[in-house]
Scaffold this motif. Sequence first.
Motif, PDB file in Angstrom:
ATOM      1  N   LEU A  77       0.640  -1.225  -0.052  1.00 49.06           N
ATOM      2  CA  LEU A  77      -0.028   0.116  -0.083  1.00 49.06           C
ATOM      3  C   LEU A  77       0.825   1.299   0.013  1.00 49.06           C
ATOM      4  N   ALA A  78       2.135   1.191   0.298  1.00 42.49           N
ATOM      5  CA  ALA A  78       2.824   2.383   0.451  1.00 42.49           C
ATOM      6  C   ALA A  78       3.135   2.874  -0.995  1.00 42.49           C
ATOM      7  N   ASP A  79       2.793   2.097  -2.174  1.00 44.12           N
ATOM      8  CA  ASP A  79       3.307   2.649  -3.587  1.00 44.12           C
ATOM      9  C   ASP A  79       2.199   3.673  -3.822  1.00 44.12           C
ATOM     10  N   SER A  80       2.755   4.678  -4.851  1.00 44.66           N
ATOM     11  CA  SER A  80       2.124   5.649  -5.649  1.00 44.66           C
ATOM     12  C   SER A  80       1.850   4.933  -7.081  1.00 44.66           C
ATOM     13  N   VAL A  81       0.945   5.294  -7.768  1.00 45.05           N
ATOM     14  CA  VAL A  81       0.541   4.949  -9.119  1.00 45.05           C
ATOM     15  C   VAL A  81       0.224   5.989  -9.958  1.00 45.05           C
ATOM     16  N   THR A  82       0.208   5.810 -11.361  1.00 45.12           N
ATOM     17  CA  THR A  82       0.072   6.877 -12.273  1.00 45.12           C
ATOM     18  C   THR A  82      -1.188   6.171 -13.322  1.00 45.12           C
ATOM     19  N   LEU A  83      -1.919   7.216 -13.789  1.00 44.61           N
ATOM     20  CA  LEU A  83      -2.911   6.689 -14.725  1.00 44.61           C
ATOM     21  C   LEU A  83      -3.326   7.769 -15.794  1.00 44.61           C
TER      22      LEU A  83
ATOM     23  N   ARG B 234      -7.855   0.052   6.871  1.00 40.98           N
ATOM     24  CA  ARG B 234      -6.670   0.681   6.651  1.00 40.98           C
ATOM     25  C   ARG B 234      -6.621   1.892   6.301  1.00 40.98           C
ATOM     26  N   ILE B 235      -6.176   2.957   7.142  1.00 40.68           N
ATOM     27  CA  ILE B 235      -6.218   4.335   6.894  1.00 40.68           C
ATOM     28  C   ILE B 235      -4.572   4.715   6.898  1.00 40.68           C
ATOM     29  N   ARG B 236      -4.389   5.555   5.996  1.00 37.34           N
ATOM     30  CA  ARG B 236      -2.873   6.210   6.140  1.00 37.34           C
ATOM     31  C   ARG B 236      -2.971   7.676   6.643  1.00 37.34           C
ATOM     32  N   ASN B 237      -2.498   7.696   7.718  1.00 36.03           N
ATOM     33  CA  ASN B 237      -2.767   8.869   8.591  1.00 36.03           C
ATOM     34  C   ASN B 237      -1.742   9.980   8.107  1.00 36.03           C
ATOM     35  N   GLU B 238      -1.988  10.941   8.814  1.00 39.35           N
ATOM     36  CA  GLU B 238      -1.130  12.320   8.310  1.00 39.35           C
ATOM     37  C   GLU B 238       0.452  12.417   8.549  1.00 39.35           C
ATOM     38  N   HIS B 239       0.838  11.164   9.507  1.00 42.50           N
ATOM     39  CA  HIS B 239       2.171  10.958   9.670  1.00 42.50           C
ATOM     40  C   HIS B 239       2.687   9.934   8.511  1.00 42.50           C
ATOM     41  N   GLY B 240       1.767   9.490   7.416  1.00 40.66           N
ATOM     42  CA  GLY B 240       2.307   8.519   6.699  1.00 40.66           C
ATOM     43  C   GLY B 240       2.122   7.144   6.975  1.00 40.66           C
ATOM     44  N   LYS B 241       1.702   7.033   8.106  1.00 35.65           N
ATOM     45  CA  LYS B 241       1.526   5.517   8.809  1.00 35.65           C
ATOM     46  C   LYS B 241       0.408   4.861   8.485  1.00 35.65           C
TER      47      LYS B 241
END
Length: 280
Positions: free
Chosen positions: A201-207, A238-245
């Motif tokens: 889930l840490a990945d970013s993606v492009t479209l 699962r939620i990515r919080n403001e600290h990136g966790k």
Amino acid sequence: MLDHLESFKKAARNSEESAAASRFIDLIHAAYRNSKPVDTKGFITGLQNLAPFNKRDAAGELEFKLDTESYLRHKDPAKFLSLLAEAFRFDTFPGWSFDVDETYVHHGQERPHQVARNSFQMFQPVRLSEVKPADYASFSLQKLVDLLYAEAQAQVKWNEGDANPTTVKLRRQPSIADAQVFKRLTIQVQGPAGRPLTIFLADSVTLAVIDRKTQQRVVLTMAPREALMWSHSRYVVRIRNEHGKWMTHDDSFVSEMGPGDMGDQVELLNFAVTHIAPAP
């Protein structure tokens, strides 16, 4: 989202809508603070009083009964979230307009497959039927997004009067009404039950999409923000919080996501658009 809920609360038609919006706002704040357990029971049970959750069938039974004590797998989360979107008028929320234009191709000829536009769809389905089982263990987030426009085959009556359908290529091209206001994309993963899809889930993606406002091709960079997963015997968020966790919300318990959580069955993924650039 919070601004939309505040506006919904001010324009509420009754006390039930106003109270539900307040609980929703409090729930979002609590989920991202992670300072205390998140109590969802009051919010979920309160929804039963709202349209469309209060609709009943011919026998007088609730069409979708909310039960916080035994929310089993057959209570489809996509159905629940679709009703939630209807209850809080998410169709008026800017930045969710997304379409996939389809074109049939056969022997060099192209024919557009007409699809309805401007119809609100909360989730974009991604089907895993063409993914090889051996690829499941190392399936990247980018591969999942790429399936939105992956070419496929279709059976159509190519010529008028054909007795049998013809197998043709189906080409897909995502498009959005206005790239500058597009903020979110939610993918519904449709795959074989019981076959975990491991995604980091840490990945970013492009479209790459067509911006219909400018008729230009642009590339969206997106990052996953929320994920709904089936974990052993229940759903977890699962939620990515403001600290990136990444934090796991399992009923009222909140904990940091661990490496062992990656094998859970992904059902829904929500992406936030972080950058827009012209396509090369």
